[in-house]
Write an enzyme that holds these catalytic residues in place. Structure first.
Site, short mmCIF file in Angstrom:
data_model
loop_
_atom_site.label_atom_id
_atom_site.label_comp_id
_atom_site.label_asym_id
_atom_site.label_seq_id
_atom_site.Cartn_x
_atom_site.Cartn_y
_atom_site.Cartn_z
N LYS A 47 0.26 -1.78 0.14
CA LYS A 47 -0.11 -0.09 -0.07
C LYS A 47 0.82 1.26 0.48
O LYS A 47 0.74 2.12 -0.49
CB LYS A 47 -0.79 -0.30 1.39
CG LYS A 47 -2.03 -0.82 1.03
CD LYS A 47 -2.94 -1.35 -0.29
CE LYS A 47 -3.72 -0.06 -0.51
NZ LYS A 47 -4.56 -0.61 -1.45
N1 PMP Z 1 -3.38 -7.32 1.26
C1 PMP Z 1 -2.62 -6.83 2.60
C2 PMP Z 1 -2.89 -6.73 4.10
C3 PMP Z 1 -3.53 -5.43 2.48
O1 PMP Z 1 -3.70 -4.37 3.65
C4 PMP Z 1 -4.32 -5.17 1.08
C5 PMP Z 1 -4.74 -3.74 1.45
N2 PMP Z 1 -6.01 -3.21 1.31
C6 PMP Z 1 -4.14 -6.03 0.34
C7 PMP Z 1 -4.12 -7.26 0.07
C8 PMP Z 1 -4.60 -5.79 -1.07
O2 PMP Z 1 -4.61 -4.73 -2.34
P1 PMP Z 1 -5.45 -3.95 -2.90
O3 PMP Z 1 -5.94 -2.95 -1.86
O4 PMP Z 1 -4.75 -3.04 -3.89
O5 PMP Z 1 -6.88 -4.86 -3.52
#
Ligand code: PMP
Length: 332
Positions: A47
């Site tokens: 992120k």
């Molecule tokens: N895994 C973790 C631990 C996360 O914090 C996030 C983000 N919320 C994601 C996966 C998913 O990423 P995205 O928001 O780009 O879908």
């Protein structure tokens, strides 16, 4: 050290993460299963890329001025990224998250200087939901910017512009499939669109945890959730602006037990300590490898470090309380 080996500032350390071959999953499938080490970003997760892109975009649009405040609703990792980028660029951060997220993320956010607002978990339709709460706080706070990671497409643009080209370059264009789970959808849609721009032949797979509605949406056209998951940061039940138009060719559903099995295998056999969303992604990559057949190259994402979950995922008492099996590795 040569001058060009010095990063000009801390924010330049975001991205350009290594791609690692996962030995166990590769041998088990006869494919090359590769993972992007997003836990190596300065804030410890994928992120950081979205946080930097969202703030840079807001600056370019004149939406935030020096001394301004960034407000966001997050599972924690976006908040950590925003707090780091905010500190480097001179903005305060107010982070809203549910009190069910790991203690380590809460402590990290406080340590980074973010103002933390904890709320109980609710349905998205409830006005008290952490996302709506963060929007309201931004509206009521002078000089505040609502980062809005779910529907602000600066998020997925970060992956179109950085993650996808990095993966293409690191594999020398030899990539047959990519898969990951969805929180905002920024990673899946951004990497998917970015890779398809290099080659339409790259198969993009959604890996969905239980409790999310996207597997049914992409498989049957119906947003319908079944079961539940304790994975943090993933599990989406609507088509966010970031997810809209994601080029999904195939989809898999992965249980927490299957994800945890991969987390433990990565830890015990590869020396990689990652969180549950990463384990779920690796299980999805194995499913995609089986679908495409031997000899293919599949890439997925290791989203954050397992050290962010020492009090939960790596704590036998917590696992037992959640009805999850306690791996032998954690008992010794
Ligand atoms: N895994 C973790 C631990 C996360 O914090 C996030 C983000 N919320 C994601 C996966 C998913 O990423 P995205 O928001 O780009 O879908």
């Amino acid at each position: 050290m040569a001058h060009d080996m010095i990063a000009p500032d801390a924010l330049a350390l975001i991205g350009n993460t290594p791609l690692v071959r996962l030995k166990g999953p590769s041998e088990a499938t006869g494919c090359e299963i590769l993972a992007k080490c997003e836990f190596m970003n300065p804030g410890g997760s994928v992120k950081d890329r979205a946080a930097l892109a969202i703030i840079t975009d807001a600056e370019e649009r004149g939406l935030i001025a020096p001394g301004g405040i960034i407000v966001e609703g997050t599972a924690g990792n976006t908040g950590i990224g925003l707090a780091l980028v905010g500190n480097a660029r001179g903005y305060r951060t107010i982070i809203v998250m549910t009190d069910t997220q790991s203690q380590e993320k809460q402590d990290t956010l406080r340590a980074l200087g973010a103002e933390l607002v904890l709320v109980p978990p609710t349905a998205y339709s409830n006005p008290a939901h952490y996302v709506h709460t963060s929007r309201r706080i931004a509206e009521e706070t002078p000089g505040a910017l609502w980062a809005n990671q779910f529907d602000n497409t600066a998020n997925r643009l970060a992956h179109i512009r950085t993650t996808a080209p990095e993966i293409w370059a690191q594999t020398g264009g030899r990539i047959d499939g990519f898969t990951c789970a969805v929180g905002t959808g920024g990673t899946l849609a951004g990497v998917g669109l970015g890779l398809k721009a290099f080659s339409e032949d790259v198969v993009i797979g959604l890996t969905d945890p239980y409790g999310a509605a996207l597997f049914n949406y992409f498989a049957h056209g119906e947003l319908k959730a079944e079961g539940s998951s304790v994975a943090e940061g993933i599990g989406q039940s609507r088509i966010t602006a970031n997810l809209d138009g994601a080029p999904v060719d195939t989809q898999f559903r992965v249980s927490d037990e299957e994800g945890l099995e991969q987390v433990i295998a990565l830890l015990g056999s590869e020396g990689l300590c990652v969180g549950l969303s990463s384990g779920i992604n690796v299980a999805g990559a194995i499913a995609l490898a089986k679908e495409l057949g031997p000899g293919k190259t599949i890439v997925t994402i290791l989203c954050d470090s397992g050290m962010r979950y020492l009090s939960s995922l790596f704590n036998p008492a917590w696992l037992e309380a959640k009805g999850l099996p306690v791996p032998a590795l954690l008992r010794r």
